[in-house]
Design a protein around this motif. Structure first.
Motif, mmCIF file in Angstrom:
data_model
loop_
_atom_site.group_PDB
_atom_site.id
_atom_site.type_symbol
_atom_site.label_atom_id
_atom_site.label_comp_id
_atom_site.label_asym_id
_atom_site.label_seq_id
_atom_site.Cartn_x
_atom_site.Cartn_y
_atom_site.Cartn_z
ATOM 1 N N HIS A 14 0.849 -1.195 0.000
ATOM 2 C CA HIS A 14 0.000 0.000 0.000
ATOM 3 C C HIS A 14 0.881 1.240 0.000
ATOM 4 N N PRO A 15 0.520 2.272 -0.773
ATOM 5 C CA PRO A 15 1.369 3.465 -0.837
ATOM 6 C C PRO A 15 1.501 4.207 0.489
ATOM 7 N N ASP A 16 0.525 4.040 1.397
ATOM 8 C CA ASP A 16 0.625 4.710 2.695
ATOM 9 C C ASP A 16 1.822 4.209 3.500
ATOM 10 N N GLY A 17 2.251 2.988 3.216
ATOM 11 C CA GLY A 17 3.353 2.387 3.968
ATOM 12 C C GLY A 17 4.696 3.066 3.767
ATOM 13 N N VAL A 18 4.856 3.806 2.669
ATOM 14 C CA VAL A 18 6.148 4.455 2.416
ATOM 15 C C VAL A 18 6.186 5.892 2.937
ATOM 16 N N HIS A 19 5.060 6.372 3.473
ATOM 17 C CA HIS A 19 4.984 7.705 4.088
ATOM 18 C C HIS A 19 5.435 8.813 3.137
ATOM 19 N N ALA A 20 4.985 8.722 1.900
ATOM 20 C CA ALA A 20 5.301 9.757 0.917
ATOM 21 C C ALA A 20 4.439 10.983 1.171
ATOM 22 N N PRO A 21 4.938 12.169 0.827
ATOM 23 C CA PRO A 21 4.081 13.362 0.902
ATOM 24 C C PRO A 21 2.839 13.152 0.039
ATOM 25 N N ALA A 22 1.761 13.832 0.367
ATOM 26 C CA ALA A 22 0.476 13.614 -0.300
ATOM 27 C C ALA A 22 0.566 13.748 -1.818
ATOM 28 N N ALA A 23 1.282 14.759 -2.302
ATOM 29 C CA ALA A 23 1.374 14.960 -3.751
ATOM 30 C C ALA A 23 2.118 13.810 -4.423
ATOM 31 N N MET A 24 3.156 13.287 -3.771
ATOM 32 C CA MET A 24 3.892 12.149 -4.336
ATOM 33 C C MET A 24 3.056 10.881 -4.241
ATOM 34 N N ARG A 25 2.327 10.731 -3.154
ATOM 35 C CA ARG A 25 1.470 9.550 -3.014
ATOM 36 C C ARG A 25 0.447 9.504 -4.140
ATOM 37 N N ASP A 26 -0.050 10.662 -4.536
ATOM 38 C CA ASP A 26 -1.005 10.731 -5.633
ATOM 39 C C ASP A 26 -0.402 10.157 -6.915
ATOM 40 N N TRP A 27 0.867 10.475 -7.186
ATOM 41 C CA TRP A 27 1.533 9.917 -8.371
ATOM 42 C C TRP A 27 1.796 8.424 -8.201
ATOM 43 N N LEU A 28 2.222 8.012 -7.026
ATOM 44 C CA LEU A 28 2.488 6.586 -6.787
ATOM 45 C C LEU A 28 1.234 5.744 -7.004
ATOM 46 N N ALA A 29 0.110 6.261 -6.589
ATOM 47 C CA ALA A 29 -1.145 5.500 -6.637
ATOM 48 C C ALA A 29 -1.898 5.680 -7.956
ATOM 49 N N THR A 30 -1.259 6.258 -8.961
ATOM 50 C CA THR A 30 -1.920 6.463 -10.248
ATOM 51 C C THR A 30 -2.508 5.147 -10.764
ATOM 52 N N PRO A 31 -3.819 5.089 -10.964
ATOM 53 C CA PRO A 31 -4.397 3.874 -11.544
ATOM 54 C C PRO A 31 -4.174 3.872 -13.059
ATOM 55 N N GLY A 32 -4.159 2.709 -13.645
ATOM 56 C CA GLY A 32 -3.992 2.646 -15.097
ATOM 57 C C GLY A 32 -2.587 3.007 -15.528
ATOM 58 N N SER A 33 -2.482 3.593 -16.687
ATOM 59 C CA SER A 33 -1.188 3.862 -17.316
ATOM 60 C C SER A 33 -0.555 5.151 -16.799
ATOM 61 N N LEU A 34 0.641 5.022 -16.225
ATOM 62 C CA LEU A 34 1.394 6.203 -15.821
ATOM 63 C C LEU A 34 1.785 7.018 -17.050
ATOM 64 N N THR A 35 2.126 6.344 -18.136
ATOM 65 C CA THR A 35 2.471 7.048 -19.377
ATOM 66 C C THR A 35 1.345 7.978 -19.802
ATOM 67 N N ALA A 36 0.112 7.488 -19.780
ATOM 68 C CA ALA A 36 -1.025 8.318 -20.190
ATOM 69 C C ALA A 36 -1.153 9.539 -19.295
ATOM 70 N N ARG A 37 -0.924 9.373 -18.007
ATOM 71 C CA ARG A 37 -1.032 10.516 -17.098
ATOM 72 C C ARG A 37 0.089 11.520 -17.362
ATOM 73 N N LEU A 38 1.302 11.039 -17.617
ATOM 74 C CA LEU A 38 2.411 11.945 -17.908
ATOM 75 C C LEU A 38 2.159 12.708 -19.210
ATOM 76 N N ILE A 39 1.613 12.022 -20.202
ATOM 77 C CA ILE A 39 1.293 12.686 -21.471
ATOM 78 C C ILE A 39 0.271 13.802 -21.235
#
Length: 196
Positions: A14-39
């Motif tokens: 679970h992404p909460d386990g790494v204690h990432a800042p909220a904005a980074m957690r949002d990127w870590l938990a991206t559903p689907g294709s990360l490529t599509a989100r970056l585009i």
């Protein structure tokens, strides 16, 4: 040589386990294709291939791809760039037992995104995402620093990563994505983006 504890990451379900800042957690938990989100968050998206060759898999990768110990694998490393800025370091390994029928496009990807093939092939089954902090001394961070020549990255910093195993036919493929701090600066681009 780095201590073994630094050469392995602790992968969590679970992404909460790494204690990432909220904005980074949002990127870590991206559903689907990360490529599509970056585009969608850049005017110009590019995959920069760093290397693709055989190599020994990392100590914390072997079990994930059903190997009893680190062995030679096919390895691919890329930087994902948004508007010229590197935002994600991608590291993919495929066991040598995989065939061209399992992953027919892997050897010919060049600078195309692996994500565009994984998410649009109905035969590909995606496993569960895992999350980790990549600390100084981990081989992926060492490779990232070498690729960027220290530009925009801090060798003493902790980076956040996610990984996932994909299956196609009998073949396994492990994709690890290490997020650079610059990913937090991305905002949704306007519709006139130019995708390369």
């Amino acid at each position: 040589m780095r201590p073994a504890s630094l050469r392995r990451a602790r992968w969590l379900a679970h992404p909460d386990g790494v204690h990432a800042p909220a904005a980074m957690r949002d990127w870590l938990a991206t559903p689907g294709s990360l490529t599509a989100r970056l585009i969608a968050h850049s005017r110009q998206f590019r995959v920069q291939k760093l290397r693709q060759a055989t190599n020994l898999c990392l100590a914390d990768e072997a079990a994930a791809i059903s190997l009893h110990r680190p062995q030679r694998v096919w390895e691919r490393e890329v930087l994902l760039r948004c508007d010229g800025q590197p935002v994600v370091f991608g590291h993919t390994v495929v066991p040598m037992s995989a065939t061209a029928q399992d992953w027919p496009l892997f050897s010919a990807l060049g600078e195309r995104s692996l994500g565009t093939t994984l998410f649009y092939d109905p035969r590909v089954q995606r496993g569960q995402l895992e999350f980790a902090r990549i600390r100084p001394g981990h081989p992926l961070l060492t490779r990232l620093l070498a690729a960027l020549g220290g530009d925009g990255v801090r060798p003493d910093a902790t980076y956040y990563a996610r990984r996932c195993v994909y299956r196609r036919r009998q073949g396994l493929l492990l994709v690890t994505e290490v997020f650079l701090p610059a990913v937090l600066d991305l905002v949704a681009a306007k519709s006139d983006m130019n995708v390369k």
